[in-house]
Design a protein around this motif. Structure first.
Motif, mmCIF file in Angstrom:
data_model
loop_
_atom_site.group_PDB
_atom_site.id
_atom_site.type_symbol
_atom_site.label_atom_id
_atom_site.label_comp_id
_atom_site.label_asym_id
_atom_site.label_seq_id
_atom_site.Cartn_x
_atom_site.Cartn_y
_atom_site.Cartn_z
ATOM 1 N N PHE A 349 1.005 -1.197 -0.010
ATOM 2 C CA PHE A 349 0.175 0.006 0.199
ATOM 3 C C PHE A 349 0.873 0.458 -0.137
ATOM 4 O O PHE A 349 1.943 1.261 0.613
ATOM 5 C CB PHE A 349 -0.948 -0.032 0.860
ATOM 6 C CG PHE A 349 -1.848 1.371 1.351
ATOM 7 C CD1 PHE A 349 -3.335 0.650 1.272
ATOM 8 C CD2 PHE A 349 -1.510 1.955 1.464
ATOM 9 C CE1 PHE A 349 -4.676 1.258 1.188
ATOM 10 C CE2 PHE A 349 -2.726 3.238 1.410
ATOM 11 C CZ PHE A 349 -4.149 2.759 0.825
ATOM 12 N N SER A 420 -8.619 -5.541 -2.400
ATOM 13 C CA SER A 420 -8.784 -4.420 -1.639
ATOM 14 C C SER A 420 -10.318 -4.004 -2.265
ATOM 15 O O SER A 420 -9.513 -2.695 -2.585
ATOM 16 C CB SER A 420 -7.568 -4.265 -2.389
ATOM 17 O OG SER A 420 -8.054 -3.899 -4.062
ATOM 18 N N ASN A 428 -5.563 -3.457 3.116
ATOM 19 C CA ASN A 428 -5.721 -2.663 2.807
ATOM 20 C C ASN A 428 -6.898 -1.677 3.650
ATOM 21 O O ASN A 428 -6.850 -0.540 4.368
ATOM 22 C CB ASN A 428 -7.116 -3.122 1.541
ATOM 23 C CG ASN A 428 -7.434 -1.774 1.038
ATOM 24 O OD1 ASN A 428 -8.409 -1.054 1.253
ATOM 25 N ND2 ASN A 428 -7.095 -1.299 -0.052
ATOM 26 N N CYS A 431 -5.006 -0.051 6.711
ATOM 27 C CA CYS A 431 -4.151 1.680 6.201
ATOM 28 C C CYS A 431 -5.364 1.893 5.964
ATOM 29 O O CYS A 431 -5.454 3.457 5.317
ATOM 30 C CB CYS A 431 -3.404 1.118 4.326
ATOM 31 S SG CYS A 431 -2.281 -0.473 4.813
ATOM 32 N N GLN A 448 -5.472 1.285 -5.733
ATOM 33 C CA GLN A 448 -5.664 0.168 -4.376
ATOM 34 C C GLN A 448 -4.938 -1.006 -5.618
ATOM 35 O O GLN A 448 -5.130 -2.257 -4.119
ATOM 36 C CB GLN A 448 -6.980 0.038 -4.383
ATOM 37 C CG GLN A 448 -6.991 1.589 -3.482
ATOM 38 C CD GLN A 448 -5.891 2.041 -2.572
ATOM 39 O OE1 GLN A 448 -5.827 1.220 -1.828
ATOM 40 N NE2 GLN A 448 -5.002 2.528 -3.430
ATOM 41 N N SER A 451 -2.862 -3.752 -3.181
ATOM 42 C CA SER A 451 -2.452 -4.077 -2.030
ATOM 43 C C SER A 451 -4.138 -4.880 -1.706
ATOM 44 O O SER A 451 -4.152 -6.330 -0.894
ATOM 45 C CB SER A 451 -4.110 -2.906 -0.958
ATOM 46 O OG SER A 451 -4.740 -3.026 -1.844
ATOM 47 N N GLU A 452 -4.146 -6.180 -3.253
ATOM 48 C CA GLU A 452 -4.623 -7.108 -3.141
ATOM 49 C C GLU A 452 -3.278 -8.556 -3.401
ATOM 50 O O GLU A 452 -2.854 -8.346 -3.933
ATOM 51 C CB GLU A 452 -5.423 -7.719 -4.669
ATOM 52 C CG GLU A 452 -6.330 -8.789 -4.596
ATOM 53 C CD GLU A 452 -6.928 -8.720 -5.212
ATOM 54 O OE1 GLU A 452 -7.731 -10.689 -5.766
ATOM 55 O OE2 GLU A 452 -7.290 -7.993 -6.436
#
Length: 630
Positions: A349, A420, A428, A431, A448, A451-452
């Motif tokens: 992230f 995410s 996720n 953050c 994003q 973040s997965e």
């Protein structure tokens, strides 16, 4: 043009001209086509790395599992270099017409399949080229058998045994030498497709075949071919790529020339390049490539061990460097083997911060995210915050003043890094939840997807006895006749740690005053690389009288000091090559946070270790600085 004779030793004693067509999957695709138009004898290429070996091997295991379960809905894409056929096909008419040989390691984990595709393309083109392939590098069953028998398989990086690794190997692939390639060429092959032969092995095999060296005793000559192969294995790395003096090569940098090596019967070589292309072949560029990924004063191959300390390089003409002085020792009784394991899942992230008080802003964000993670943080094997970049004084624009705060995690619990979307608990949300209580300027990265969680692999490097390897050549045109390639009978055992030493009779640095404080790289060139988690870095100067200063300055303690926060307490080994631009070399043990596929750092391949160290400030003698900077 290559000789039409096939037998080893039947060729005239002129040097064999070997062209280096690839240093990896990210190389330019024009190489084989353009090189085949030149006056050369053999085209070699290296398409593999620890990254590609790991990914191809893991996917092969997955494919075999899905096929056994009946879940593989269609035939998978071949697990070899996906660019190779497009690179080779346009060159086939010239290869056939001129009698040029080709030897490459592009087969990865599907060598037989790639060889069959090459054969199909040859037939489609109406040519009569003979295709062979080399196997034996896949050793998963052998490694598993030896593990059950109690073989400890100590890590080449840390020295710890495999049982302490914490992961279960799913795939193992070892490094083969050039003897199989020589066997294929001696039996009439025109194109030799290999899996994981060592990067330099195609040149070694070509030299053995052409010059008819006795692999049981001609160690100096074979060692010369090993170094020759190492110099051209990464294509434009030896013609100006990654060169500390790159600024003077800006004119023509869009098309650096591919290298050509003239390998002589005594094992010496001359490195040159395509005419009419950018870059240069100089003692500087050649020395720089020599330093890439070496480990110490001994350079190991499955066919021979080369001694590096006595190598000499001489500029003998424009874009022509002569390399002599390579001495050979018997090959090691073992060969390197890489083990692949599923590591888990990783995600990242990014938060952007800007301007003043960056350290405090980064701490604010880290404390909030760690609080949000709570007890779940215990399920993370890696939870890392890194502030990347800086805001210069009175920055000329806002982007320059903006810094990337990267939050990086690894875990075996996939749920913690699931899709995410904004409503899924896990990384996720830890953050994202803190955005509105963030520090001044807290800005969300707009992608994003990172973040997965994605699967990542761990890689472990050890050694395997060469007598446990089933090195084999298959001649496809001869009813798929297989030829077993036995190891050299005259092998030797070598210690894991190579000789390491400080310089003899160092010069008092005060004798070089007056000095100016500035980056080491103002007058010192360098090159670094990776071998799993080890990083190597070598430094060199441009003038003979700078050697005493360099060797006296760069001690192991000095390197620790220059590394600053990057030094984590690992062992550092040192040696010198005084005959090549006065080289001082260091091996930084276990420095890189594992390797390419699992590292949490930006420097996935160790290529920036040298550039970081060249940026560190030292006292530079004014008399050297007045000569100009790199």
């Amino acid at each position: 043009m290559a000789s039409t004779q096939d037998g080893a030793g039947d060729h005239p004693k002129r040097p064999i001209r070997i062209a280096g067509a690839s240093g990896g999957f990210s190389d330019r695709q024009r190489a084989i086509r353009d090189l085949a138009a030149l006056d050369i004898d053999v085209i070699v290429g290296d398409w593999l790395s620890e990254c590609t070996m790991t990914l191809h091997g893991a996917q092969k295991v997955d494919n075999e599992r899905l096929r056994a379960e009946g879940k593989l809905m269609e035939e998978p894409v071949g697990l070899f270099d996906p660019t190779f056929m497009d690179n080779l096909s346009p060159a086939l008419p010239d290869i056939a017409r001129k009698g040029i040989k080709v030897a490459v390691n592009a087969g990865a984990s599907d060598t037989r399949l790639l060889a069959s595709l090459v054969e199909q393309e040859v037939k489609r083109s109406g040519l009569a080229l003979k295709v062979a392939y080399v196997e034996g590098d896949e050793v998963t069953d052998t490694v598993n058998r030896l593990i059950k028998a109690g073989e400890p398989f100590p890590s080449l990086m840390t020295g710890e045994n495999l049982k302490n690794w914490g992961y279960t190997p799913v795939y193992a692939q070892c490094y083969l030498g050039g003897a199989g390639i020589a066997e294929a060429l001696s039996n009439g092959a025109d194109i030799v497709v290999c899996g994981r032969v060592a990067d330099a092995a195609p040149a070694v095999g070509a030299g053995m075949w052409w010059h008819g060296w006795d692999r049981e005793k001609d160690f100096d000559q074979v060692a010369g071919s090993l170094i020759c192969g190492h110099l051209v294995e990464c294509a434009a790395y030896v013609t100006g790529g990654y060169f500390s003096g790159f600024k003077r090569l800006m004119e023509g940098c869009e098309n650096l020339g591919f290298p050509i090596a003239e390998l002589h019967h005594d094992g010496s070589c001359v490195i040159t390049k395509e005419e009419g292309t950018g870059g240069e072949v100089s003692v500087g560029t050649v020395a720089s490539q020599l330093l890439y990924e070496i480990q110490g004063p001994l350079y190991y191959g499955s066919d021979v061990t080369a001694k590096l300390e006595g190598i000499s390089m001489k500029q003998i003409g424009p874009d022509r460097v002569q390399v002599t002085g390579v001495k050979g020792l018997p090959p090691p009784s073992t060969t390197k083997v890489g083990l692949t394991a599923v590591g888990g899942y990783q995600a990242e992230f990014h938060v952007y911060i800007c301007g003043l008080d960056l350290e405090a802003k980064a701490e604010w964000i880290e404390r909030q995210i760690r609080y949000s993670a709570g007890e779940a943080a215990k399920e993370l094997s890696c939870f890392k915050f890194s502030m990347n970049g800086y805001c210069p004084d009175n920055a000329r624009n806002q982007d320059l003043a903006t810094v990337d705060l990267r939050i990086f995690v690894q875990t075996k619990n996939k749920k913690l890094v699931s899709k995410s979307t904004l409503d899924v608990p896990g990384f996720n949300r830890w953050c994202m939840d803190n955005g509105l209580q963030g520090c001044p300027g807290w800005t969300l990265g707009n992608d994003q997807r990172q973040s997965e969680g994605k699967i990542y692999y761990e890689y472990y490097v050890t050694v395997l006895p060469q007598d446990q390897v089933q090195h084999r050549v298959t001649l496809t045109w001869d009813a798929n006749r297989a030829i077993n390639v036995l190891p050299c009978q005259n092998m030797a055992n070598y210690l894991r740690d190579q000789p390491s030493y400080e310089t003899q009779a160092p010069i008092n640095l005060s004798t070089y005053e007056p000095t100016t404080r500035g980056p080491l790289g103002w007058i010192v060139g360098g090159r670094s690389g990776d071998k799993a988690s080890d990083a190597n870095v070598g430094f060199y100067v441009r003038n003979d009288d700078e050697w005493d200063w360099l060797r006296s300055l760069l001690t192991i303690d000095k390197i620790k000091n220059l590394l600053d926060e990057e030094y984590k307490g690992g062992k550092i080994e040192r040696f010198e090559i005084p005959g090549i631009r006065a080289v001082v070399h260091f091996l930084l043990r276990d420095h890189l946070d594992r390797g390419f596929n699992s590292t949490s750092t930006y420097d996935t391949l160790g290529k920036n270790v040298g550039e970081y160290l060249r940026s560190k400030w030292v006292n530079i003698p004014n008399k050297f600085l007045h000569r100009g900077r790199f």
